[in-house]
Design an enzyme around this catalytic site. Structure first.
Site, short mmCIF file in Angstrom:
data_model
loop_
_atom_site.label_atom_id
_atom_site.label_comp_id
_atom_site.label_asym_id
_atom_site.label_seq_id
_atom_site.Cartn_x
_atom_site.Cartn_y
_atom_site.Cartn_z
N CYS A 16 0.83 -1.20 0.00
CA CYS A 16 0.00 0.00 0.00
C CYS A 16 0.87 1.26 0.00
CB CYS A 16 -0.93 -0.01 1.21
SG CYS A 16 -1.91 1.49 1.39
N CYS A 94 -8.41 -1.52 7.00
CA CYS A 94 -7.33 -0.53 6.99
C CYS A 94 -7.03 -0.15 8.43
CB CYS A 94 -7.71 0.70 6.17
SG CYS A 94 -6.49 2.02 6.24
N GLU A 269 -12.65 32.87 1.97
CA GLU A 269 -12.66 31.55 1.34
C GLU A 269 -13.05 31.70 -0.12
OE1 GLU A 269 -12.49 27.96 0.04
OE2 GLU A 269 -11.81 28.40 2.09
N CYS A 341 0.08 22.03 6.54
CA CYS A 341 0.24 20.59 6.37
C CYS A 341 1.49 20.28 5.54
CB CYS A 341 -0.99 19.98 5.69
SG CYS A 341 -1.33 20.65 4.04
#
Length: 384
Positions: A16, A94, A269, A341
């Site tokens: 994976c 998972c 946004e 991130c």
């Protein structure tokens, strides 16, 4: 293997492409991430806090998605892509996902076979069922299923949805998303609600949020609360502050901050539907002194009157735009809380801001256990 260090195993872990660090004991994963971040932020002369990890880094992904491909005798198969390829590995379990997600995926595959719904072929562009995206409310248990299809027409849609809900009554809404493009992007531009409201509700840091199928929302709800709590703590907000929440999405962190502190809130946004949901989320949480503006963050900030005292910014992985950073320097807020991130693009952007701001603290939060990725919060203040 170090004695006393906990490791985790997965039957498809070697193939994976998801959890590349799964064979590494979790304590060592956190240490590696911290060491890499220390080196990355070294030019700023700032200390990096230890990475905030999870007590039990399994079953943390509340967003589950899978492609569907043609398997043996045409039966739809689902799973994960093999590392560095688009070869599908069948996976009915998972380690890092909410368990109910894979069970719903299996039901979708079985129903597609029963109703003669052909899976999509990315090489020929034929076939109907492309992906399924499942979102589970961590606090509410509500489930949203988004079926990504290759055209608007879906044979036996009502019966298909009814059978899916009979098998999984926790499903609160089912959305069909139409993606006719030959692309790796999962979602297309058109969504049609087949059952429910087209959104689910969940709770984050004591606030309730409506989450539509098209909205960005963090995939690890446990660590999201850690991330937001820490970011709001670093902002040192008071009721007289004016907070700008750039790249605000459906309004999560800004609404939580405004509800806790009583500050005024302005969110920016670019996605129209997200702005509408942000207003609704502010109403649900009784945050009255809030405004949400549709547009590019840099363009909106450039034409804004009045300067915020605090800015939250949480841009996409590519980081912020040069225009936004220039306008941010002109606006000169007292404090900036930059959530990222992608620490590499955050460092690039911090280099621009460092001429006028002092980077006082970097706090990493492990949103993605068993991967090399890490979320970081950088707290900046003007002057000394």
């Amino acid at each position: 293997m170090t004695v006393g260090y906990k490791t985790y195993t997965c039957p498809v872990g070697r193939e994976c492409g998801g959890c590349e660090w799964l064979s590494v004991p979790y304590e060592i994963q956190l240490r590696r991430k911290h060491e890499g971040l220390v080196a990355l932020y070294e030019p700023f002369g700032v200390s990096v806090d230890p990475v905030i990890g999870m007590d039990e880094p399994v079953c943390y992904r509340a967003k589950i998605q899978s492609p569907f491909v043609r398997g043996r005798r045409g039966r739809p198969h689902f799973g994960m892509y093999e590392r560095r390829s688009h070869n599908l590995i069948e996976a009915r379990e998972c380690l890092v996902e909410y368990p109910e997600g894979r069970r719903i995926l299996e039901t979708i595959a079985n129903l597609a076979w029963d109703y003669h719904i052909a899976p999509y072929n990315e090489f020929t562009g034929r076939g109907l069922l492309r992906h399924a995206v499942i979102r589970v409310g961590h606090a509410t248990g509500e489930v949203m299923v988004t079926l990504v299809v290759n055209r608007k027409e879906f044979p036996h849609k009502k019966a298909f949805v009814a059978d899916l809900r009979d098998e999984h009554p926790e499903i609160a809404t089912v959305v069909f998303n139409v993606n006719t493009r030959r692309t790796n992007a999962v979602l297309g531009p058109l969504s049609m609600t087949a059952y429910g409201q087209g959104w689910i509700e969940d709770e984050v840091c004591g606030c309730t949020f409506r989450i539509p199928s098209s909205a960005f929302c963090q995939t690890n709800p446990v660590q999201t609360e850690v991330l937001y709590d820490k970011a709001i703590e670093l902002a040192h907000l008071g009721k007289d502050d004016v907070v700008l929440d750039a790249y605000c999405g459906i309004g999560t962190i800004g609404i939580i901050a405004a509800r806790r502190s009583g500050c005024a809130l302005v969110g920016i946004e670019s996605v129209h539907d997200a702005v509408e949901i942000a207003y609704e989320n502010a109403r649900i949480n009784r945050v009255k002194n809030a405004e949400f503006i549709e547009g590019d963050a840099g363009e909106v900030l450039a034409r804004s009157e009045g300067a915020p005292s605090v800015v939250f910014m949480d841009p996409p992985r590519g980081g912020s735009s040069e225009q936004f950073l220039r306008c941010l320097l002109d606006a000169a807020p007292e404090r900036i809380v930059y959530i990222s991130c992608n620490p590499e693009t955050q460092v690039r952007d911090l280099t621009v801001l460092a001429d006028r701001y002092r980077i006082k603290r970097v706090v990493p939060v492990d949103m993605f256990p068993h991967t090399k990725h890490c979320e970081t919060i950088a707290m900046l203040s003007r002057g000394c």
